[in-house]
Design a protein around this motif. Structure first.
Motif, PDB file in Angstrom:
ATOM      1  N   LYS A  89       3.358  -0.633   5.098  1.00  0.00           N
ATOM      2  CA  LYS A  89       2.587  -0.387   3.880  1.00  0.00           C
ATOM      3  C   LYS A  89       2.093   1.052   3.814  1.00  0.00           C
ATOM      4  CE  LYS A  89       1.086  -5.147   3.044  1.00  0.00           C
ATOM      5  NZ  LYS A  89      -0.056  -6.086   2.921  1.00  0.00           N
ATOM      6  N   ASN A  90       1.829   1.665   4.958  1.00  0.00           N
ATOM      7  CA  ASN A  90       1.385   3.056   4.984  1.00  0.00           C
ATOM      8  C   ASN A  90       2.544   4.026   4.783  1.00  0.00           C
ATOM      9  OD1 ASN A  90      -1.299   2.428   5.382  1.00  0.00           O
ATOM     10  ND2 ASN A  90      -1.149   2.506   7.615  1.00  0.00           N
ATOM     11  N   GLU A  91       3.724   3.639   5.271  1.00  0.00           N
ATOM     12  CA  GLU A  91       4.870   4.548   5.206  1.00  0.00           C
ATOM     13  C   GLU A  91       5.414   4.671   3.796  1.00  0.00           C
ATOM     14  OE1 GLU A  91       9.529   4.766   6.587  1.00  0.00           O
ATOM     15  OE2 GLU A  91       8.130   3.604   7.795  1.00  0.00           O
ATOM     16  N   PHE A  92       5.602   3.557   3.117  1.00  0.00           N
ATOM     17  CA  PHE A  92       6.228   3.610   1.801  1.00  0.00           C
ATOM     18  C   PHE A  92       5.199   3.945   0.725  1.00  0.00           C
ATOM     19  CE2 PHE A  92       9.221   0.817   4.117  1.00  0.00           C
ATOM     20  CZ  PHE A  92      10.349   1.605   3.964  1.00  0.00           C
ATOM     21  N   VAL A  93       5.661   4.691  -0.259  1.00  0.00           N
ATOM     22  CA  VAL A  93       4.759   5.173  -1.295  1.00  0.00           C
ATOM     23  C   VAL A  93       5.462   5.109  -2.638  1.00  0.00           C
ATOM     24  CG1 VAL A  93       5.505   7.576  -0.969  1.00  0.00           C
ATOM     25  CG2 VAL A  93       3.254   7.112  -1.935  1.00  0.00           C
TER      26      VAL A  93
END
Length: 423
Positions: free
Chosen positions: A207-211
């Protein structure tokens, strides 16, 4: 446990999510599709249902496993099927050699057919199918998928397929998923939170990696269009530095070769702080200079720039279309590699690095700093179901993409631990 499953599947499948169980129990249509986010459990559910189908598949026709390439089929299909942790004792009855055109599952011969381009459609002609498993359907050519469905002529034949979400105008969504009630089709939509077996820290990392676009597709499982600025997380105050740390590892130099278009090279190094840096760039614009250069001259200029910058990269990465230039560099003693030109995947790699703060750009890279905030999706291609950037002012970004995406397996383990990209 769904009735469709064979009785000797491993007992720990009781940990399957309710959505996985429902999908396996009710995947009895002619076309059965599992779509949604990465690592959401859709592939495991579809493969277990495929195993159960193989045990009872009608005779008189071939069983097919298909995907984009032999490597993806081996990794995404036969790898999990042959894993005892997933399929228990049945894993011993899955026999496949990577690259082979046939396999054996539960005693049934399986035809393995790949579909990397539209010409692959011809490989299906003359085939009579009793069942098929399709990996990443959205990546298959539309004409190939149509031909596969046309070959499912044995009474009771069924297709089972998976896909990550894509553009909402994609043919798979428009012609099939949205018409579920009209067709003999069942569809299940998965999100990242539908997989109960994932460690909480892994889910958080994803969740933190994809934007932006990729968060909506690969975490929420939405079919959304690419629109606007590609690197909307770009912030010059955050991503541009005036001073470089000690570079502990020179990763690569990425080269976007141009004869009439600009020639652009970008150097990438790993800092002592565990962050990647675009440390310098070299650019030659033949149109602006009113003089083109030969590959011999480009090689000499590139090598001179590398010497002046004291660069000692592990790889020099050159765009795939520039084979003569790669040959010239090789003759001149430069270890050269053809770039991985998977555009959207490469953009996702750059976006993830910028989002995490794992990539910084030195202020001397003036062209690159100018191009990054203006790099945008092509609206006209988006309407046709294609994710593609506008091919304007992109030479520096392309060089950066080649340098980083091609060497991902090299630098990823070296990043500072709190910045590491999820596998």
């Amino acid at each position: 446990m769904p009735e469709t499953l064979a009785p000797d599947l491993p007992a720990d499948l009781d940990a399957l999510s309710p959505l996985q169980e429902r999908s396996m129990a009710h995947a009895n249509a002619r076309i059965n599709l599992w779509t949604g986010s990465i690592r959401s459990g859709k592939t495991i559910a579809s493969l277990l249902r495929w195993l159960a189908y193989v045990t009872k598949a009608p005779r008189g026709g071939a069983l097919v496993v298909t995907g984009k390439t032999y490597d993806t089929v081996a990794r995404n299909v036969f790898g999990p099927l042959a894993d005892p942790a997933i399929t228990g004792k049945l894993s011993q009855l899955v026999k496949y050699t990577r690259g082979a055109s046939t396999a054996t599952i539960l005693g049934r011969q399986i035809e393995v057919i790949t579909a990397n381009d539209v010409k692959a459609e011809g490989r299906l002609r003359g085939l009579t199918c009793a069942g098929a498993y399709a990996d990443e359907v959205s990546l298959l050519p539309e004409v190939y998928w149509d031909q596969l469905l046309g070959r499912m002529s044995v009474p009771g034949a069924k297709v089972f397929g998976t896909s990550n979400p894509d553009n909402p105008a994609h043919w798979l969504r428009q012609r099939f998923i949205l018409r579920e009630r009209e067709l003999n089709l069942r569809h299940w939509h998965f999100t990242l939170d539908d997989n109960p077996s994932l460690p909480a820290e892994y889910v958080e990392a994803i969740k933190n990696e994809f934007v932006g676009l990729w968060y909506r597709r690969f975490v929420l499982g939405e079919w959304v269009a690419a629109e606007g600025a590609i690197f909307d997380m770009w912030d010059e105050r955050r991503h541009v530095v005036d001073t470089l740390p000690t570079i502990t590892h020179w990763i690569s130099v990425g080269v976007d070769h141009g004869a009439t278009n600009p020639f652009h090279a970008v150097s990438i190094g790993l800092g002592a702080d565990g962050i990647l840096y675009a440390t310098s760039e070299w650019r030659y614009d033949a149109r602006a200079k009113h003089r083109g250069m030969s590959d011999v001259e480009y090689s000499a200029e590139l090598r001179d720039w590398m010497t002046r910058q004291r660069l000692n990269p592990e790889y020099v990465i050159v765009d795939p279309s520039a084979k003569p230039f790669r040959t010239q560099l090789d003759r001149d003693g430069i270890a050269v590699m053809k770039a991985n030109n998977e555009v959207v995947d490469g953009i996702r790699t750059l976006g993830s690095l910028l989002h995490l703060g794992a990539l910084k750009i030195h202020r001397s890279c003036e062209w690159l700093i100018t191009e990054l905030p203006g790099y945008s999706w092509d609206d006209e291609k988006a309407l046709r179901g294609e994710d593609a950037p506008i091919k304007v002012a992109d030479h520096g970004v392309d060089a950066l993409r080649y340098a980083l995406h091609t060497t991902r397996s090299v630098w990823r383990p070296m990043l500072r631990s709190d910045l590491s990209l999820a596998a």
